[in-house]
Design a protein around this motif. Structure first.
Motif, PDB file in Angstrom:
ATOM      1  N   VAL A   1       0.841  -1.206   0.000  1.00 37.51           N
ATOM      2  CA  VAL A   1       0.000   0.000   0.000  1.00 37.51           C
ATOM      3  C   VAL A   1       0.873   1.252   0.000  1.00 37.51           C
ATOM      4  O   VAL A   1       0.631   2.206  -0.765  1.00 37.51           O
ATOM      5  CB  VAL A   1      -0.943  -0.024   1.213  1.00 37.51           C
ATOM      6  CG1 VAL A   1      -1.712   1.287   1.318  1.00 37.51           C
ATOM      7  CG2 VAL A   1      -1.914  -1.189   1.112  1.00 37.51           C
ATOM      8  N   LYS A   2       1.914   1.276   0.837  1.00 38.36           N
ATOM      9  CA  LYS A   2       2.779   2.455   0.900  1.00 38.36           C
ATOM     10  C   LYS A   2       3.523   2.670  -0.422  1.00 38.36           C
ATOM     11  O   LYS A   2       3.677   3.809  -0.882  1.00 38.36           O
ATOM     12  CB  LYS A   2       3.799   2.286   2.032  1.00 38.36           C
ATOM     13  CG  LYS A   2       3.196   2.404   3.416  1.00 38.36           C
ATOM     14  CD  LYS A   2       4.277   2.186   4.470  1.00 38.36           C
ATOM     15  CE  LYS A   2       3.705   2.282   5.875  1.00 38.36           C
ATOM     16  NZ  LYS A   2       4.743   2.027   6.907  1.00 38.36           N
TER      17      LYS A   2
ATOM     18  N   GLN B   1       1.158   4.120  -3.003  1.00 38.66           N
ATOM     19  CA  GLN B   1       0.882   5.542  -2.724  1.00 38.66           C
ATOM     20  C   GLN B   1       2.072   6.420  -3.085  1.00 38.66           C
ATOM     21  O   GLN B   1       1.919   7.515  -3.643  1.00 38.66           O
ATOM     22  CB  GLN B   1       0.519   5.687  -1.238  1.00 38.66           C
ATOM     23  CG  GLN B   1       0.195   7.108  -0.830  1.00 38.66           C
ATOM     24  CD  GLN B   1       1.396   7.849  -0.274  1.00 38.66           C
ATOM     25  OE1 GLN B   1       2.326   7.226   0.249  1.00 38.66           O
ATOM     26  NE2 GLN B   1       1.391   9.162  -0.406  1.00 38.66           N
TER      27      GLN B   1
ATOM     28  N   ILE C   1      -5.978   8.083   1.729  1.00 39.39           N
ATOM     29  CA  ILE C   1      -6.445   6.689   1.664  1.00 39.39           C
ATOM     30  C   ILE C   1      -5.353   5.744   2.142  1.00 39.39           C
ATOM     31  O   ILE C   1      -5.597   4.819   2.934  1.00 39.39           O
ATOM     32  CB  ILE C   1      -6.888   6.350   0.235  1.00 39.39           C
ATOM     33  CG1 ILE C   1      -8.173   7.085  -0.122  1.00 39.39           C
ATOM     34  CG2 ILE C   1      -7.084   4.846   0.058  1.00 39.39           C
ATOM     35  CD1 ILE C   1      -8.539   7.020  -1.596  1.00 39.39           C
ATOM     36  N   ALA C   2      -4.126   5.959   1.690  1.00 37.65           N
ATOM     37  CA  ALA C   2      -3.015   5.094   2.094  1.00 37.65           C
ATOM     38  C   ALA C   2      -2.791   5.183   3.602  1.00 37.65           C
ATOM     39  O   ALA C   2      -2.559   4.154   4.270  1.00 37.65           O
ATOM     40  CB  ALA C   2      -1.753   5.496   1.338  1.00 37.65           C
TER      41      ALA C   2
ATOM     42  N   ASP D   1      -4.994   5.916   5.958  1.00 35.86           N
ATOM     43  CA  ASP D   1      -6.086   5.248   6.691  1.00 35.86           C
ATOM     44  C   ASP D   1      -5.941   3.725   6.632  1.00 35.86           C
ATOM     45  O   ASP D   1      -6.118   3.038   7.645  1.00 35.86           O
ATOM     46  CB  ASP D   1      -7.435   5.665   6.107  1.00 35.86           C
ATOM     47  CG  ASP D   1      -7.717   7.140   6.339  1.00 35.86           C
ATOM     48  OD1 ASP D   1      -7.052   7.742   7.204  1.00 35.86           O
ATOM     49  OD2 ASP D   1      -8.583   7.693   5.624  1.00 35.86           O
ATOM     50  N   TYR D   2      -5.623   3.189   5.454  1.00 39.11           N
ATOM     51  CA  TYR D   2      -5.586   1.729   5.346  1.00 39.11           C
ATOM     52  C   TYR D   2      -4.331   1.146   5.965  1.00 39.11           C
ATOM     53  O   TYR D   2      -4.335  -0.007   6.417  1.00 39.11           O
ATOM     54  CB  TYR D   2      -5.704   1.322   3.870  1.00 39.11           C
ATOM     55  CG  TYR D   2      -7.135   1.261   3.407  1.00 39.11           C
ATOM     56  CD1 TYR D   2      -7.884   0.091   3.538  1.00 39.11           C
ATOM     57  CD2 TYR D   2      -7.765   2.375   2.875  1.00 39.11           C
ATOM     58  CE1 TYR D   2      -9.207   0.036   3.139  1.00 39.11           C
ATOM     59  CE2 TYR D   2      -9.078   2.337   2.465  1.00 39.11           C
ATOM     60  CZ  TYR D   2      -9.798   1.158   2.603  1.00 39.11           C
ATOM     61  OH  TYR D   2     -11.119   1.113   2.216  1.00 39.11           O
TER      62      TYR D   2
ATOM     63  N   LEU E   1      -7.946  -5.711   2.912  1.00 42.60           N
ATOM     64  CA  LEU E   1      -7.645  -4.295   3.141  1.00 42.60           C
ATOM     65  C   LEU E   1      -6.705  -3.747   2.064  1.00 42.60           C
ATOM     66  O   LEU E   1      -6.861  -2.618   1.598  1.00 42.60           O
ATOM     67  CB  LEU E   1      -7.029  -4.110   4.535  1.00 42.60           C
ATOM     68  CG  LEU E   1      -7.983  -4.302   5.710  1.00 42.60           C
ATOM     69  CD1 LEU E   1      -7.219  -4.280   7.022  1.00 42.60           C
ATOM     70  CD2 LEU E   1      -9.052  -3.210   5.719  1.00 42.60           C
ATOM     71  N   LYS E   2      -5.716  -4.578   1.678  1.00 42.72           N
ATOM     72  CA  LYS E   2      -4.797  -4.136   0.618  1.00 42.72           C
ATOM     73  C   LYS E   2      -5.536  -3.933  -0.693  1.00 42.72           C
ATOM     74  O   LYS E   2      -5.338  -2.915  -1.405  1.00 42.72           O
ATOM     75  CB  LYS E   2      -3.686  -5.171   0.445  1.00 42.72           C
ATOM     76  CG  LYS E   2      -2.589  -4.782  -0.535  1.00 42.72           C
ATOM     77  CD  LYS E   2      -2.782  -5.295  -1.944  1.00 42.72           C
ATOM     78  CE  LYS E   2      -2.749  -6.802  -2.026  1.00 42.72           C
ATOM     79  NZ  LYS E   2      -2.842  -7.275  -3.433  1.00 42.72           N
TER      80      LYS E   2
ATOM     81  N   ALA F   1      -7.619  -0.772  -0.523  1.00 52.15           N
ATOM     82  CA  ALA F   1      -6.806   0.447  -0.604  1.00 52.15           C
ATOM     83  C   ALA F   1      -6.401   0.745  -2.047  1.00 52.15           C
ATOM     84  O   ALA F   1      -6.571   1.868  -2.545  1.00 52.15           O
ATOM     85  CB  ALA F   1      -5.564   0.292   0.277  1.00 52.15           C
TER      86      ALA F   1
ATOM     87  N   ARG G   1      -9.465   1.844  -4.152  1.00 52.55           N
ATOM     88  CA  ARG G   1      -9.908   3.231  -3.938  1.00 52.55           C
ATOM     89  C   ARG G   1      -8.937   4.229  -4.576  1.00 52.55           C
ATOM     90  O   ARG G   1      -9.351   5.257  -5.108  1.00 52.55           O
ATOM     91  CB  ARG G   1     -10.046   3.509  -2.440  1.00 52.55           C
ATOM     92  CG  ARG G   1     -11.254   2.823  -1.811  1.00 52.55           C
ATOM     93  CD  ARG G   1     -11.479   3.289  -0.407  1.00 52.55           C
ATOM     94  NE  ARG G   1     -11.745   4.730  -0.339  1.00 52.55           N
ATOM     95  CZ  ARG G   1     -11.846   5.405   0.801  1.00 52.55           C
ATOM     96  NH1 ARG G   1     -11.695   4.775   1.963  1.00 52.55           N
ATOM     97  NH2 ARG G   1     -12.085   6.697   0.787  1.00 52.55           N
ATOM     98  N   MET G   2      -7.635   3.927  -4.522  1.00 50.39           N
ATOM     99  CA  MET G   2      -6.655   4.803  -5.186  1.00 50.39           C
ATOM    100  C   MET G   2      -6.917   4.862  -6.692  1.00 50.39           C
ATOM    101  O   MET G   2      -6.900   5.946  -7.307  1.00 50.39           O
ATOM    102  CB  MET G   2      -5.230   4.300  -4.922  1.00 50.39           C
ATOM    103  CG  MET G   2      -4.757   4.422  -3.500  1.00 50.39           C
ATOM    104  SD  MET G   2      -3.070   3.806  -3.335  1.00 50.39           S
ATOM    105  CE  MET G   2      -2.919   3.680  -1.561  1.00 50.39           C
TER     106      MET G   2
END
Length: 628
Positions: A51-52, A55, A109-110, A112-113, A129-130, A133, A136-137
């Motif tokens: 996720v990071k 982002q 978003i990043a 929060d998740y 969750l991944k 995330a 939504r991005m």
């Protein structure tokens, strides 16, 4: 050095390509396999990293777009107004604002998740969750797809804009359409502006550069301006207005005194007075162009008064300059007075500055004293004059085929005559007469005598020749029938030829009917059909020799059919066999590690079971420990 270069702006991908680039990079640059033995803390770190990383990539790409596109409030007013005229600054700012908002939303978003992933209690929860995330991005980015497409169109158009330096010595050419601005531009610079005998050929700003007395001047050709209210002017005219309003330049206002542009001197004078507020504090020169078509002495008194009024206004603007420097009479074939006037303006500005005393202290002008009263005029050697004349002759444009065609009267003209004059109007009737004559000759010549090599044939030879021709016609018809789509198939083997159409007996009968001896052809056909048989009288040594010879023949034929691996074959792309050997060696060594790990290819990411069940389950008896 040019301060603004819009050609370096990075390409803006559309929404779908943007998402594909980011997600494929995440897949390639982060781990992809989760094993059963991983602890929950390691699983959280695994998905948080994805996720990071996604982002971060989104943030970098969107930040590049925002930073590389110019901000209209921070660049030179000329470029700010020009971009507003071309693209509407409200839409431009709105598109960049949406990109900035999308960047902030993706970061939120990043954040929060990642916070939710810290408390994921299972592999399934972390994976969901991944996925949420990243989804939504991507949804946020899809919403700004129209803005990205708009920015890409602006980037392509901005890359085609001329690189204008607002802070250098500049000459600005303006006036009505079709008064000779682009022609003058082509004369004094190396710019190749399109010149046509109709209005609005120039639809955008063109920039050229010229040198005069070791100084570089930037020359800008602007589109034509019409005398009408400010609100009614189109984008092409507004480009010229923007350049006149914001660039600190010497202005050349072109007048077409011949009227060939389609506008009278009165109309051009009205335009001059309507935009004269844009000429304030700028050197202004009024150029009376096309004097070769209409000399200044031949124009009417009313037009002379209008030109004098414009000259008076120009002298006020130019801070008391002389009449000769303000009004120029020229054709686009000459360059008289223009560049010298520009240099005078620059010297006057320097003289009025406060730094003149500092500069004068550094200069010393030496004036030599004459030693006698004898005049010594300059003398140019004849060799130099001849060389210069020869160089000028070489520079003359070589005549092309098109030039010769234009000299002869244009396309369709040959030796002063129209090509259509050489066409026969009764050619179709004559062609029909020839066809009728040919048909009559063919009908009369159906029973013509057979002749070969200029000698008449006997009756027997004529009969044989007729049979051969008939047979040939039959064979051609049969062949054409076989070549149709329904019968276009391979030849049937003789063992399936139940009708026995193709036999040596039949061939013998047909050859005999033609008066030929069939024995040689029959014997040859039979010898080919029998094949080679080994002579049983040969001893074992001969048999061994024959087998060895056959083996050598097989090896030789194989080597001929397939060249060695290092031999260069046309189309391989190698220069010689040495280069191909080196390439094969590198290729073999590149997949050695992959072969060692039992990979099928570069994309094989399968991780085999590290602890096979048949080796690590069940009880061990005596003597069973060696297999581990």
């Amino acid at each position: 050095m040019v301060q603004y270069n819009f050609k370096k702006i990075t390409v803006v991908p559309n929404g779908k390509d943007f998402i594909d680039i980011i997600l494929s990079r995440t897949q390639r640059q982060t781990p992809t396999v989760v094993h059963k033995g991983y602890k929950i803390n390691r699983l959280r770190q695994f998905y948080m990293r994805k996720v990071k990383y996604t982002q971060t990539n989104f943030h970098e790409k969107l930040s590049t777009i925002i930073e590389e596109f110019p901000r209209l409030d921070q660049i030179h007013p000329f470029y700010g107004d020009l971009l507003h005229v071309l693209y509407n600054k409200d839409h431009y700012k709105l598109a960049l604002g949406q990109v900035n908002t999308a960047r902030n939303l993706i970061s939120k978003i990043a954040k929060d998740y990642v916070k939710l992933l810290k408390y994921g209690d299972s592999l399934y929860r972390c994976k969901c969750l991944k996925v949420a995330a990243l989804g939504r991005m991507c949804t946020v980015l899809k919403r700004i797809t129209p803005s990205l497409a708009y920015l890409e169109q602006i980037r392509q158009h901005m890359a085609r804009l001329p690189s204008i330096d607002p802070n250098t010595r500049t000459v600005l050419i303006c006036g009505y359409p079709n008064v000779g601005k682009s022609s003058f531009m082509n004369k004094v610079t190396r710019a190749d502006v399109d010149v046509q005998p109709y209005a609005f050929t120039t639809k955008s700003l063109f920039v050229g550069h010229t040198d005069y007395k070791y100084l570089r001047y930037q020359v800008i050709d602007t589109p034509g301006i019409l005398d009408r209210p400010f609100e009614d002017r189109n984008i092409i005219e507004m480009c010229s207005i923007t350049a006149l309003a914001h660039l600190r330049a010497a202005v050349l206002f072109f007048l077409d005194i011949s009227g060939s542009c389609g506008y009278t001197i009165a109309q051009q004078a009205a335009l001059f007075h309507s935009i004269k507020s844009l000429f304030m504090n700028k050197p202004l020169v009024i150029v009376c162009n096309k004097t070769d078509l209409m000399p200044m002495e031949n124009i009417s008194e009313d037009d002379k008064k209008l030109i004098d009024e414009m000259k008076a206004e120009a002298m006020k603007t130019a801070m008391g300059a002389s009449e000769e420097a303000v009004l120029l009479k020229m054709s686009t074939l000459t360059e008289e007075g223009v560049m010298s006037r520009l240099l005078d303006q620059r010297v006057e500005a320097k003289m009025k500055s406060k730094k003149i005393n500092d500069h004068l202290n550094r200069f010393h002008v030496a004036i030599p004293k004459p030693r006698d009263n004898i005049e010594r005029p300059h003398s140019i050697p004849q060799v130099v004059l001849e060389a210069k004349a020869k160089e000028a002759a070489e520079k003359e444009k070589r005549k092309t085929e098109k030039d010769l065609e234009e000299e002869n009267g244009g396309a369709g003209i040959l030796d002063g005559h129209n090509v259509a004059d050489f066409l026969d109007p009764d050619i179709l009737l004559r062609l029909e007469e020839l066809e009728r004559e040919e048909a009559i000759r063919q009908a009369d010549g159906e029973e013509e005598d057979f002749e070969m090599d200029g000698e008449e044939l006997t009756d027997e030879q004529k009969e044989q020749l007729a049979k051969i021709r008939n047979k040939k016609a039959v064979l051609i018809r049969e062949h054409r029938l076989k070549k149709t789509v329904a019968q276009n198939r391979s030849t049937v083997p003789r063992k399936f030829d139940k009708d026995n159409k193709y036999t040596t007996k039949r061939m013998g009968r047909e050859l005999s009917s033609l008066g030929l001896d069939p024995s040689a052809a029959v014997d040859r056909a039979r010898s080919k059909s029998r094949g080679r048989k080994r002579d049983r009288s040969e001893d074992a040594m001969d048999v061994d020799d024959e087998q060895e010879g056959n083996k050598k023949m097989r090896v030789r034929s194989k080597s001929r059919s397939m060249p060695p691996a290092h031999e260069v074959v046309p189309g391989d792309g190698f220069k010689d066999s040495t280069q191909k050997k080196a390439a094969l060696k590198i290729s073999n060594s590149s997949h050695k590690k992959r072969d060692k790990n039992a990979r099928r290819g570069e994309a094989d990411r399968v991780i085999p079971t590290l602890r096979p069940k048949h080796l690590f389950s069940g009880k061990r008896g005596k003597g069973k420990t060696d297999r581990r």
